[in-house]
Design an enzyme around this catalytic site. Structure first.
Site, PDB file in Angstrom:
ATOM      1  CG  LEU A 137       8.454   2.437   4.929  1.00 42.69           C
ATOM      2  CD1 LEU A 137       7.957   1.483   4.142  1.00 42.69           C
ATOM      3  CD2 LEU A 137       6.868   3.061   5.309  1.00 42.69           C
TER       4      LEU A 137
ATOM      5  CE  LYS B 208       2.981   3.279   3.162  1.00 42.59           C
ATOM      6  NZ  LYS B 208       3.197   3.287   4.691  1.00 42.59           N
TER       7      LYS B 208
ATOM      8  NE  ARG C 212      -5.538 -19.872   3.327  1.00 40.37           N
ATOM      9  CZ  ARG C 212      -4.474 -20.498   3.466  1.00 40.37           C
ATOM     10  NH1 ARG C 212      -4.155 -21.802   3.057  1.00 40.37           N
ATOM     11  NH2 ARG C 212      -3.791 -20.060   4.734  1.00 40.37           N
TER      12      ARG C 212
ATOM     13  CG  HIS D 160       1.230 -20.873   1.655  1.00 40.83           C
ATOM     14  ND1 HIS D 160      -0.066 -21.278   1.887  1.00 40.83           N
ATOM     15  CD2 HIS D 160       1.776 -20.588   2.613  1.00 40.83           C
ATOM     16  CE1 HIS D 160      -0.205 -21.337   3.307  1.00 40.83           C
ATOM     17  NE2 HIS D 160       0.984 -20.862   3.758  1.00 40.83           N
TER      18      HIS D 160
ATOM     19  NE  ARG E 297       6.627   4.551   0.802  1.00 39.46           N
ATOM     20  CZ  ARG E 297       6.488   5.390   1.822  1.00 39.46           C
ATOM     21  NH1 ARG E 297       7.210   5.576   2.804  1.00 39.46           N
ATOM     22  NH2 ARG E 297       5.219   5.909   2.133  1.00 39.46           N
TER      23      ARG E 297
ATOM     24  CE1 TYR F 212       1.125  -0.428   4.473  1.00 34.85           C
ATOM     25  CE2 TYR F 212      -0.196   1.758   4.469  1.00 34.85           C
ATOM     26  CZ  TYR F 212       0.820   0.803   4.982  1.00 34.85           C
ATOM     27  OH  TYR F 212       1.215   1.193   6.282  1.00 34.85           O
TER      28      TYR F 212
ATOM     29  CD  GLU G 242      10.267   1.717  10.515  1.00 33.56           C
ATOM     30  OE1 GLU G 242       9.924   2.650   9.966  1.00 33.56           O
ATOM     31  OE2 GLU G 242       9.753   0.437  10.142  1.00 33.56           O
TER      32      GLU G 242
HETATM   33  N1  PLP Z   1       7.444   3.627   9.210  1.00 33.42           N
HETATM   34  C1  PLP Z   1       6.449   2.881   8.912  1.00 33.42           C
HETATM   35  C2  PLP Z   1       6.432   1.513   9.732  1.00 33.42           C
HETATM   36  C3  PLP Z   1       5.134   3.464   8.616  1.00 33.42           C
HETATM   37  O1  PLP Z   1       3.911   2.745   8.528  1.00 33.42           O
HETATM   38  C4  PLP Z   1       5.299   4.857   8.116  1.00 33.42           C
HETATM   39  C5  PLP Z   1       4.047   5.495   7.569  1.00 33.42           C
HETATM   40  O2  PLP Z   1       3.160   4.918   7.718  1.00 33.42           O
HETATM   41  C6  PLP Z   1       6.498   5.380   8.155  1.00 33.42           C
HETATM   42  C7  PLP Z   1       7.657   4.986   8.775  1.00 33.42           C
HETATM   43  C8  PLP Z   1       6.413   6.818   7.625  1.00 33.42           C
HETATM   44  O3  PLP Z   1       6.687   6.974   6.355  1.00 33.42           O
HETATM   45  P1  PLP Z   1       5.996   8.114   5.392  1.00 33.42           P
HETATM   46  O4  PLP Z   1       6.811   9.324   5.892  1.00 33.42           O
HETATM   47  O5  PLP Z   1       6.170   7.815   3.974  1.00 33.42           O
HETATM   48  O6  PLP Z   1       4.474   8.295   5.748  1.00 33.42           O
END
Ligand code: PLP
Length: 283
Positions: free
Chosen positions: A203, A147, A100, A102, A51, A32, A179
């Site tokens: 991320l 993501k 379904r 895998h 991304r 997403y 993070e």
């Molecule tokens: N890290 C994670 C795990 C996130 O889910 C997000 C945003 O949803 C971010 C960092 C920050 O990303 P962005 O600045 O692109 O929103």
């Protein structure tokens, strides 16, 4: 009536029906994006596109129309009368609906693509006064650079933060800070702005990237290195970043006050720079 995007069409939300066999539903087999509309433009759509393409490539989902994301996002803003409202655009692409198994569907099937745009109220008070956060073991998988819609560890950890009256949780993996559940985290230590380097452990936040650029332009010294959780007692400032709240100062971690217990000078400077950039882009 909310208009959403579904597999090539703009439809009223209640007209959209997703198969119970969708691999997003059965396996969280999808990725997403979330981008922000600033009453006139989408911030760093190129960054979100790059991304998205990377996430799709890493999980081997083929969406032939991926280039349409910016146009779809704009259309959703217009069709939902969001031109003058701060809004978020959400896009999800799953590996499609199939019996379904895998293994990837063979022969390949079209992905399921769903997107919507919604107005929201930026949490201005929290942004200016600062937030409390907790520390939490990083229970996620080892590809946090993708993501993925598979967010169960993020959700469970985030809810623990909320249940304890905190706004976010900072993940700690092998003693090092990575993070947060839905944001990147920055610290100021000995006058140096620190954040985890890009790797499979975090991320690549779009806000993170732009904050680092603004910090560089402001002459702030940057260190992209993992900070041991044991060094938290030495930091003078902390803040978290994401697309919806941009920069939120952290004023306490696990109940321990950060710095002077209010947004520090580096955080405030970067907030000013970010706001100025948005104002300039609004023209
Ligand atoms: N890290 C994670 C795990 C996130 O889910 C997000 C945003 O949803 C971010 C960092 C920050 O990303 P962005 O600045 O692109 O929103």
């Amino acid at each position: 009536m909310e208009i959403a995007y579904f597999n090539g069409s703009f439809l009223s939300r209640d007209q959209i029906h997703i198969s119970p066999d969708d691999r997003g539903f059965l396996f969280a087999d999808g990725v997403y994006e979330v981008a922000r509309w600033y009453e006139g433009f989408i911030y760093d759509m190129e960054g979100h596109m790059a991304r998205l393409m990377r996430s799709l490539k890493e999980v081997r989902i083929e969406w032939d129309d991926a280039d349409s994301f910016p146009a779809v996002a704009m259309e959703l803003i217009v069709r939902n009368n969001l031109n003058d409202k701060p809004s978020l655009i959400y896009l999800q692409v799953t590996r499609g609906a199939a019996k379904r198994s895998h293994a990837f569907p063979s022969p390949p099937i079209p992905p399921t693509v769903y997107a919507f745009a919604r107005g929201f109220n930026p949490e201005k008070e929290m942004i200016s006064s600062g937030i409390n956060v907790i520390l939490h073991e990083d229970t996620r998988w080892s590809r946090c650079d993708i993501k993925s819609v598979s967010l169960l560890p993020n959700i469970l950890s985030f809810q623990e933060a909320r249940d304890s009256g905190s706004f976010e949780c900072i993940f700690v993996r092998d003693g090092m800070i990575t993070e947060c559940a839905h944001s990147n985290v920055f610290f100021v230590l000995d006058g140096i702005l620190n954040t985890h380097p890009l790797s499979e452990k975090v991320l690549a936040g779009i806000t993170r990237k732009n904050i680092l650029r603004l910090a560089r332009e402001s002459g702030i010294t940057i260190s992209e290195t993992a900070l041991p959780a044991s060094s938290l007692g030495d930091i003078s400032e902390a803040f978290v970043t994401n697309t919806s709240f941009e920069i939120a100062p952290v004023i306490s971690i696990d109940g321990k006050i950060v710095g002077k217990g209010k947004p520090g000078p580096v955080t405030r400077l970067l907030r000013e720079k970010f706001d100025a950039e948005i104002l300039a882009l609004k023209g």
